[in-house]
Every structure is written in C-alpha cells, then in structure tokens.
Design an enzyme around this catalytic site. Structure first.
Site, PDB file in Angstrom:
ATOM      1  N   ILE A 275       0.897  -1.230   0.059  1.00  0.00           N
ATOM      2  CA  ILE A 275      -0.024  -0.039  -0.042  1.00  0.00           C
ATOM      3  C   ILE A 275       0.811   1.383  -0.280  1.00  0.00           C
ATOM      4  CG2 ILE A 275      -0.326   0.111   2.560  1.00  0.00           C
ATOM      5  CD1 ILE A 275      -3.376   1.057   1.844  1.00  0.00           C
TER       6      ILE A 275
ATOM      7  N   PRO B 161      22.053  -7.841 -17.786  1.00  0.00           N
ATOM      8  CA  PRO B 161      22.650  -8.976 -18.360  1.00  0.00           C
ATOM      9  C   PRO B 161      21.608  -9.623 -19.373  1.00  0.00           C
ATOM     10  CG  PRO B 161      22.594  -9.114 -15.984  1.00  0.00           C
ATOM     11  CD  PRO B 161      21.779  -8.050 -16.421  1.00  0.00           C
TER      12      PRO B 161
ATOM     13  N   PHE C 259      13.179   3.809 -11.286  1.00  0.00           N
ATOM     14  CA  PHE C 259      12.569   3.342 -12.473  1.00  0.00           C
ATOM     15  C   PHE C 259      12.911   4.244 -13.605  1.00  0.00           C
ATOM     16  CE2 PHE C 259      10.003   1.085  -9.245  1.00  0.00           C
ATOM     17  CZ  PHE C 259      10.248   0.025  -9.717  1.00  0.00           C
TER      18      PHE C 259
ATOM     19  N   GLU D  15       6.420  -8.279 -17.711  1.00  0.00           N
ATOM     20  CA  GLU D  15       7.932  -8.739 -17.502  1.00  0.00           C
ATOM     21  C   GLU D  15       7.867 -10.375 -17.686  1.00  0.00           C
ATOM     22  OE1 GLU D  15      11.270  -7.802 -17.198  1.00  0.00           O
ATOM     23  OE2 GLU D  15      10.374  -6.028 -17.951  1.00  0.00           O
TER      24      GLU D  15
ATOM     25  N   SER E 252       2.800  -9.281 -14.269  1.00  0.00           N
ATOM     26  CA  SER E 252       3.595  -8.192 -14.982  1.00  0.00           C
ATOM     27  C   SER E 252       3.912  -8.609 -16.336  1.00  0.00           C
ATOM     28  CB  SER E 252       4.710  -8.033 -14.197  1.00  0.00           C
ATOM     29  OG  SER E 252       5.818  -7.319 -15.084  1.00  0.00           O
TER      30      SER E 252
ATOM     31  N   THR F 191      11.496   6.077 -15.942  1.00  0.00           N
ATOM     32  CA  THR F 191      10.747   7.297 -16.363  1.00  0.00           C
ATOM     33  C   THR F 191      11.004   8.440 -15.127  1.00  0.00           C
ATOM     34  OG1 THR F 191       9.031   6.280 -15.031  1.00  0.00           O
ATOM     35  CG2 THR F 191       8.908   6.033 -17.531  1.00  0.00           C
TER      36      THR F 191
ATOM     37  N   GLN G 276       9.456  -7.562  -4.497  1.00  0.00           N
ATOM     38  CA  GLN G 276      10.585  -6.745  -5.026  1.00  0.00           C
ATOM     39  C   GLN G 276      10.338  -6.408  -6.352  1.00  0.00           C
ATOM     40  OE1 GLN G 276      13.302  -5.292  -6.189  1.00  0.00           O
ATOM     41  NE2 GLN G 276      13.791  -7.327  -6.932  1.00  0.00           N
TER      42      GLN G 276
ATOM     43  N   LEU H  22      -0.120  -6.423  -4.085  1.00  0.00           N
ATOM     44  CA  LEU H  22       0.897  -5.735  -4.769  1.00  0.00           C
ATOM     45  C   LEU H  22       2.118  -5.610  -4.491  1.00  0.00           C
ATOM     46  CD1 LEU H  22      -1.479  -2.482  -5.159  1.00  0.00           C
ATOM     47  CD2 LEU H  22      -1.742  -4.636  -6.439  1.00  0.00           C
TER      48      LEU H  22
ATOM     49  N   TYR I 148      12.993 -11.747 -11.527  1.00  0.00           N
ATOM     50  CA  TYR I 148      11.729 -10.730 -11.234  1.00  0.00           C
ATOM     51  C   TYR I 148      10.553 -11.573 -12.059  1.00  0.00           C
ATOM     52  CZ  TYR I 148       8.192  -7.370 -11.368  1.00  0.00           C
ATOM     53  OH  TYR I 148       6.771  -6.832 -11.159  1.00  0.00           O
TER      54      TYR I 148
HETATM   55  N1  GDD Z   1      15.512   1.428 -14.117  1.00  0.00           N
HETATM   56  C1  GDD Z   1      16.301   1.855 -15.232  1.00  0.00           C
HETATM   57  N2  GDD Z   1      17.470   2.818 -15.152  1.00  0.00           N
HETATM   58  N3  GDD Z   1      16.103   1.367 -16.703  1.00  0.00           N
HETATM   59  C2  GDD Z   1      16.662   1.833 -17.475  1.00  0.00           C
HETATM   60  C3  GDD Z   1      17.725   2.836 -17.363  1.00  0.00           C
HETATM   61  C4  GDD Z   1      18.067   3.212 -16.171  1.00  0.00           C
HETATM   62  O1  GDD Z   1      19.055   4.011 -15.925  1.00  0.00           O
HETATM   63  N4  GDD Z   1      18.211   2.851 -18.563  1.00  0.00           N
HETATM   64  C5  GDD Z   1      17.745   2.264 -19.456  1.00  0.00           C
HETATM   65  N5  GDD Z   1      16.831   1.520 -18.769  1.00  0.00           N
HETATM   66  C6  GDD Z   1      15.743   0.658 -19.417  1.00  0.00           C
HETATM   67  C7  GDD Z   1      15.717  -0.769 -18.936  1.00  0.00           C
HETATM   68  O2  GDD Z   1      16.807  -1.514 -19.262  1.00  0.00           O
HETATM   69  C8  GDD Z   1      14.433  -1.333 -19.319  1.00  0.00           C
HETATM   70  O3  GDD Z   1      14.318  -1.969 -20.536  1.00  0.00           O
HETATM   71  C9  GDD Z   1      13.359  -0.035 -19.028  1.00  0.00           C
HETATM   72  O4  GDD Z   1      14.432   1.058 -19.247  1.00  0.00           O
HETATM   73  C10 GDD Z   1      12.518   0.092 -18.107  1.00  0.00           C
HETATM   74  O5  GDD Z   1      13.236  -0.252 -16.959  1.00  0.00           O
HETATM   75  P1  GDD Z   1      12.277   0.297 -15.492  1.00  0.00           P
HETATM   76  O6  GDD Z   1      11.678   1.489 -15.540  1.00  0.00           O
HETATM   77  O7  GDD Z   1      13.164  -0.193 -14.354  1.00  0.00           O
HETATM   78  O8  GDD Z   1      11.136  -0.565 -15.649  1.00  0.00           O
HETATM   79  P2  GDD Z   1      11.132  -2.383 -16.027  1.00  0.00           P
HETATM   80  O9  GDD Z   1      10.191  -2.385 -17.376  1.00  0.00           O
HETATM   81  O10 GDD Z   1      12.361  -2.869 -15.994  1.00  0.00           O
HETATM   82  O11 GDD Z   1       9.718  -2.784 -14.957  1.00  0.00           O
HETATM   83  C11 GDD Z   1       8.642  -2.073 -14.569  1.00  0.00           C
HETATM   84  O12 GDD Z   1       7.670  -2.432 -15.279  1.00  0.00           O
HETATM   85  C12 GDD Z   1       7.156  -3.881 -14.982  1.00  0.00           C
HETATM   86  C13 GDD Z   1       5.775  -3.914 -15.841  1.00  0.00           C
HETATM   87  O13 GDD Z   1       6.148  -4.381 -17.290  1.00  0.00           O
HETATM   88  C14 GDD Z   1       8.451  -2.386 -13.240  1.00  0.00           C
HETATM   89  O14 GDD Z   1       7.640  -1.706 -12.351  1.00  0.00           O
HETATM   90  C15 GDD Z   1       8.260  -3.737 -13.117  1.00  0.00           C
HETATM   91  O15 GDD Z   1       7.974  -4.117 -11.393  1.00  0.00           O
HETATM   92  C16 GDD Z   1       6.806  -4.121 -13.527  1.00  0.00           C
HETATM   93  O16 GDD Z   1       6.350  -5.419 -13.288  1.00  0.00           O
END
Ligand code: GDD
Length: 339
Positions: free
Chosen positions: A19, A291, A200, A139, A137, A202, A95, A92, A161
């Site tokens: 939450i 990786p 993350f 993912e 997800s 964004t 990790q 929700l 994950y």
């Molecule tokens: N975090 C991060 N930091 N990601 C980066 C970066 C950086 O500096 N540079 C590039 N990226 C790329 C990652 O390699 C990935 O391909 C993409 O940006 C998004 O990364 P994240 O914002 O960390 O999100 P995610 O897609 O791995 O996972 C999120 O979304 C999932 C749903 O699809 C998370 O919220 C997960 O918990 C969720 O399940």
C-alpha cells in the site's frame, strides 16, 4: 437471525499489500472513495519512519488501518488475514525493481513467490470467500514471440523478477482451479506517475530533468536507450484491478495502452518539454545495462476493454509532461519560468 447493524453492511473491507507504493497509494484512494474500509500491510520499519516511508499516502493516511507484517513470514500474514477478514485482497507488494533482481535473485524469488503463496494459503484457510488480485507483470512475457502481447502469449521471462511473477501467476491460477478461490491476475504493462520510485527509468529521467534545470546536476546516466515499453498512467491501472474483482468470475487480463516508445523517446520528450536537448545531457552507462534485456513490450488490452469496460486515457506526451511538471515543482521550478 437479526439484521446486521447498518455500519457492518455498508462497507466492504479491502486488504492491500504494497500500500505504500505507487499503485497501493492510488488504489487506497480509489477504494476509500468507493466507501471501503481499507487495510494495508506494511513493514514495521515503515511505521517507525512514516514521514519517509508513508509519504505517498499523504492525506489518506488517517483513514487507513495499517498492519505491520512481513511477506517473508507466514505467521504474520496469517495473523493479519485473521484480524481483517477481508472481502477483497490486492496483492501488490513485491521486490519490483527488475534490475535489482539480477543482484539478488534469492531474495527476489523468496519474497515474491513465498509472499504470494503465504497470502493465498492464508486466504484459503481463513477467508475463502475473499476475492484476490495478483499483480502480474508484462515482464512475464520477456522475450515475447509476438507483439502486441495478450493473455494467450507464451511467457518467456528474462529475470528472476519475471520468473517470480510467472510463479505467482500460476499459483493464483492454481488456487482458483483447485480450491475455487475468486483469484484474478492483472498482467500490467509499465505504469508510471509522479509517485513512481526514482529507480525506475521514467522517474529517473523526469527527476533528472528537474535537477538539471535547477542546476543541481549536469548529466543523466542511463542504460539501454533502445528498450521499448508500453507506458500508461498508474492512476488508471488501479481502476482495472478493482474492476477485475467486481466480475462474477475470476480471470486474467492484460492492462496496457497498446502504444510503445523507446527509453530514448521518453528522454527526448521529457528534455524537450523542458526546452533542453537530451543528447547534451544523457550519458550512456554500460553498467546500467541488464544481463538479459526485455527489448519490446506492447500490450493488447482488448479483453480488459471488452469485459471490464476499462480503457486508458492518458497519452504518452501527457504522462511525460505531468511527471516533468511534478518533479520541477519539487525542486521549486515552475516550468513556465524555466531559466
Ligand atoms: N531503471 C532503469 N534505469 N532502467 C533503464 C535505465 C536506467 O538508468 N536505462 C535504460 N533503462 C531501461 C531498462 O533496461 C528497461 O528496458 C527499461 O528502461 C524500463 O526499465 P524500468 O523503468 O526499470 O522498468 P521495467 O520495465 O524493468 O519494469 C517495470 O515495469 C514492469 C511491468 O512491465 C517495473 O515496474 C516492474 O515491477 C513491472 O512489473
């Protein structure tokens, strides 16, 4: 048998794990607005450090009932479910940072798989009529064999994950099929907001833009700029969670916008909105590559649209602007007055 007092009939009880996170805070608001009594599971450390760890709950905090428990302890989950006797449970907590799951596969798998299992087992024993939502997800699709991905697309997770979410998805399905639980999974694609965690990409970008504008930083280090994601607004995605549990039959649903953009496009949009050229500030950092990368995620939310009547509203540019604006305000800059 006499009638129940009105106050007992009027509100449903919801239990939310996670939450304190982005989605949990939006979902808590939604459920309170709909008259629910909202309970949340939090770590004990969160209660000891509320200013920092409960910050997203802001104005709704006094209306919530928080319970200290750990997803790693069946006894504590069992105790909370016994106390709350929820009508709806939204799981929700996890990790949830994919990158970190490469650093610590063991704790990611333990917390994410056991936590889901503990909760399902406790509900089955103590509140079998409770409706259950599992935060699946995109993912789980990982190295997807088709785009867009829908509920029938084969899973090919690329991280512990993603593997933990596939396991949670199957556990949820199994409790539905074997024990008749009203258990549903949302397969949510990336969803963002000004409440997104800074780890993350964004939020890292929009907070980075604000820091650069404020003169607190001169560059932003990012990993793979070519990865593509389907980014929606978290506030809208929690509506789909709630809608899933209002259906007479439990089921699984993809929740997505159907549009995808690269990390580079996100950076370009965020920097451009602030009047900056991302190419001057974004520095590639090989240490930030994963990786095993998930290159392209784009969801087909047709089933959620047809069955739930859910649809996204916020477009990509609007999402980027809302996040940049919020991060600029946080460092004391009004976008119209950018130096
Ligand atoms: N975090 C991060 N930091 N990601 C980066 C970066 C950086 O500096 N540079 C590039 N990226 C790329 C990652 O390699 C990935 O391909 C993409 O940006 C998004 O990364 P994240 O914002 O960390 O999100 P995610 O897609 O791995 O996972 C999120 O979304 C999932 C749903 O699809 C998370 O919220 C997960 O918990 C969720 O399940």
């Amino acid at each position: 048998m006499g009638l129940l007092p009105l106050f007992q009939m009027s509100s449903k009880r919801a239990l939310i794990t996670g939450i304190t996170g982005q989605d949990g805070s939006y979902l808590g608001e939604l459920l309170l607005n709909r008259g629910y009594e909202v309970h949340g599971i939090v770590r004990r450390v969160a209660l000891e450090d509320p200013d920092h760890r409960l910050s997203r709950l802001g104005g709704i905090l006094p209306r919530l009932k928080l319970h200290a428990a750990s997803l790693e302890s069946f006894a504590s989950i069992h105790r909370v479910v016994h106390e709350v006797q929820p009508d709806e449970c939204y799981h929700l907590a996890a990790q949830s940072f994919v990158s970190y799951s490469f650093d610590d596969e063991f704790s990611t798998l333990n917390i994410n798989i056991d936590g889901t299992h503990f909760l399902l087992a406790a509900l089955r024993a103590l509140a079998p009529e409770c409706r259950f939502y599992f935060a699946g997800s995109s993912e789980m699709f990982g190295l997807a064999e088709e785009a867009p991905q829908n509920e029938r697309t084969r899973f090919h997770p690329r991280s512990s994950y993603g593997i933990s979410k596939v396991a949670g998805f199957h556990l949820t399905q199994n409790y539905r099929e074997a024990y008749g639980l009203h258990a549903s999974s949302g397969i949510l694609f990336n969803h963002e907001s000004p409440r997104r965690g800074f780890e993350f990409v964004t939020r890292k970008i929009t907070a980075g833009v604000a820091r650069i504008l404020a003169g607190k930083s001169s560059e932003l280090r990012l990993g793979n700029l070519d990865a593509q994601r389907d980014w929606g607004h978290a506030r809208e995605y929690v509506v789909a969670m709630w809608q899933m549990l209002q259906q007479s039959e439990p089921d699984d649903y993809v929740v997505a916008t159907g549009e995808c953009h690269s990390v580079r496009e996100f950076a370009d949009a965020a920097f451009s909105y602030a009047g900056l050229d991302y190419r001057r500030y974004v520095k590639p950092d090989p240490d930030l590559f994963r990786p095993a990368e998930v290159n392209l995620l784009r969801g087909d939310a047709g089933k959620a649209r047809r069955v739930l009547g859910w649809t996204h509203r916020t477009g990509f540019e609007e999402l980027v602007r809302e996040m940049v604006d919020a991060d600029c305000r946080a460092v004391g800059i009004e976008r119209g007055k950018i130096p």
